[in-house]
Design an enzyme around this catalytic site. Sequence first.
Site, mmCIF file in Angstrom:
data_model
loop_
_atom_site.group_PDB
_atom_site.id
_atom_site.type_symbol
_atom_site.label_atom_id
_atom_site.label_comp_id
_atom_site.label_asym_id
_atom_site.label_seq_id
_atom_site.Cartn_x
_atom_site.Cartn_y
_atom_site.Cartn_z
ATOM 1 N N GLY A 16 0.773 -1.240 0.000
ATOM 2 C CA GLY A 16 0.000 0.000 0.000
ATOM 3 C C GLY A 16 0.802 1.285 0.000
ATOM 4 O O GLY A 16 0.320 2.305 0.498
ATOM 5 N N THR A 17 2.000 1.276 -0.602
ATOM 6 C CA THR A 17 2.739 2.554 -0.642
ATOM 7 C C THR A 17 2.040 3.544 -1.579
ATOM 8 O O THR A 17 2.089 4.752 -1.342
ATOM 9 C CB THR A 17 4.211 2.378 -1.061
ATOM 10 O OG1 THR A 17 4.273 1.934 -2.415
ATOM 11 C CG2 THR A 17 4.944 1.412 -0.142
ATOM 12 N N MET A 95 -4.213 -6.923 -7.045
ATOM 13 C CA MET A 95 -3.651 -7.974 -7.891
ATOM 14 C C MET A 95 -4.672 -9.022 -8.332
ATOM 15 O O MET A 95 -4.383 -10.216 -8.339
ATOM 16 C CB MET A 95 -2.498 -8.663 -7.148
ATOM 17 C CG MET A 95 -1.376 -7.736 -6.761
ATOM 18 S SD MET A 95 -0.648 -6.886 -8.188
ATOM 19 C CE MET A 95 0.805 -6.175 -7.418
ATOM 20 N N HIS A 114 0.211 1.064 -13.151
ATOM 21 C CA HIS A 114 0.991 -0.091 -13.606
ATOM 22 C C HIS A 114 2.466 0.311 -13.676
ATOM 23 O O HIS A 114 2.781 1.387 -14.204
ATOM 24 C CB HIS A 114 0.487 -0.564 -14.984
ATOM 25 C CG HIS A 114 1.222 -1.772 -15.464
ATOM 26 N ND1 HIS A 114 0.947 -3.029 -14.977
ATOM 27 C CD2 HIS A 114 2.258 -1.893 -16.324
ATOM 28 C CE1 HIS A 114 1.773 -3.887 -15.546
ATOM 29 N NE2 HIS A 114 2.579 -3.228 -16.368
ATOM 30 N N GLU A 182 9.048 5.592 -6.306
ATOM 31 C CA GLU A 182 9.364 6.919 -5.730
ATOM 32 C C GLU A 182 9.257 8.047 -6.751
ATOM 33 O O GLU A 182 8.772 9.125 -6.428
ATOM 34 C CB GLU A 182 10.779 6.915 -5.135
ATOM 35 C CG GLU A 182 10.879 6.065 -3.886
ATOM 36 C CD GLU A 182 12.301 5.921 -3.361
ATOM 37 O OE1 GLU A 182 12.467 5.284 -2.317
ATOM 38 O OE2 GLU A 182 13.246 6.434 -4.016
ATOM 39 N N ALA A 184 7.915 7.915 -10.007
ATOM 40 C CA ALA A 184 6.807 7.958 -10.972
ATOM 41 C C ALA A 184 5.460 7.641 -10.317
ATOM 42 O O ALA A 184 4.580 8.495 -10.266
ATOM 43 C CB ALA A 184 7.087 6.993 -12.126
ATOM 44 N N GLU A 185 5.297 6.443 -9.781
ATOM 45 C CA GLU A 185 3.964 6.022 -9.310
ATOM 46 C C GLU A 185 3.390 6.950 -8.247
ATOM 47 O O GLU A 185 2.227 7.355 -8.331
ATOM 48 C CB GLU A 185 4.028 4.584 -8.766
ATOM 49 C CG GLU A 185 4.432 3.566 -9.819
ATOM 50 C CD GLU A 185 4.303 2.134 -9.325
ATOM 51 O OE1 GLU A 185 3.256 1.766 -8.782
ATOM 52 O OE2 GLU A 185 5.278 1.364 -9.484
HETATM 53 C C1 GAR Z 1 3.055 -1.114 -7.530
HETATM 54 O O1 GAR Z 1 4.334 -1.067 -8.090
HETATM 55 C C2 GAR Z 1 1.977 -1.177 -8.598
HETATM 56 O O2 GAR Z 1 2.289 -0.431 -9.745
HETATM 57 C C3 GAR Z 1 1.987 -2.649 -8.924
HETATM 58 O O3 GAR Z 1 2.115 -3.277 -7.668
HETATM 59 C C4 GAR Z 1 2.837 -2.432 -6.782
HETATM 60 C C5 GAR Z 1 2.022 -2.252 -5.506
HETATM 61 O O4 GAR Z 1 2.769 -1.561 -4.535
HETATM 62 N N1 GAR Z 1 0.790 -3.018 -9.618
HETATM 63 C C6 GAR Z 1 0.753 -3.915 -10.597
HETATM 64 O O5 GAR Z 1 1.708 -4.549 -10.951
HETATM 65 C C7 GAR Z 1 -0.615 -4.112 -11.243
HETATM 66 N N2 GAR Z 1 -0.501 -4.790 -12.492
HETATM 67 P P1 GAR Z 1 2.066 -0.858 -3.298
HETATM 68 O O6 GAR Z 1 1.141 -1.902 -2.640
HETATM 69 O O7 GAR Z 1 3.196 -0.477 -2.397
HETATM 70 O O8 GAR Z 1 1.293 0.320 -3.792
#
Ligand code: GAR
Length: 204
Positions: A16-17, A95, A114, A182, A184-185
Amino acid sequence: MLRDKVKIGVMVSGGGTNLQALIDAQKSGIIESGEIVLVLSNKADAYALERGKAAGIATEVVLKSECKDSEEFEARLIDALEKAQVELIVLAGFMSILSKNFTDKYKNRILNVHPSLIPSFCGEGFYGLRVHRAALEKGVKVSGATVHFVNEIPDGGEIIMQKAVEVEEGDTPETLSKRILENAEWKILPASTELVAKRILESK
Ligand code: GAR
């Protein structure tokens, strides 16, 4: 006229970051058109649930293993979203692939982040560290992240924002994942959420 903020439901499966980035963006005012009203997980032990609780947000868990089939699983997800009156769904490390029935119900109302530059390294089977492993195996020099609308095709919906990140010598899937999170997402997910929430608010 003061309009109610758009109610946002964040769907998670893991650490969940990205959820944290959304919570922080709400606190700092980057997200001002919407508010997170629900964190919905398909894993009982997802750390994202703790992040939601710490921020005072309602949390719910729906386990596929407790449902007789995927229809019941999705019906239960929809039930939780409807009870919380969610208008915009953000998939933040969720997921599980959603059916056409689900995505049609929330057309242009589901965002996903993604961890690659779509159309590279995406679609069924490409999630989490697998995406970065494939990018490194291919030897790309640039990767990044994409936020897109969700339709029935995995990672196939309209692209909202993308941000490129350089691959560095000696990168592992873990180091590349961290740099993409860090740089981009955690930036484009809150920015896209505000963009779409603002559009919904203005159309109310
Ligand atoms: C993230 O990198 C997200 O982009 C990826 O899972 C990670 C979850 O991290 N999602 C996928 O691969 C979906 N196809 P987080 O739980 O720390 O947010």
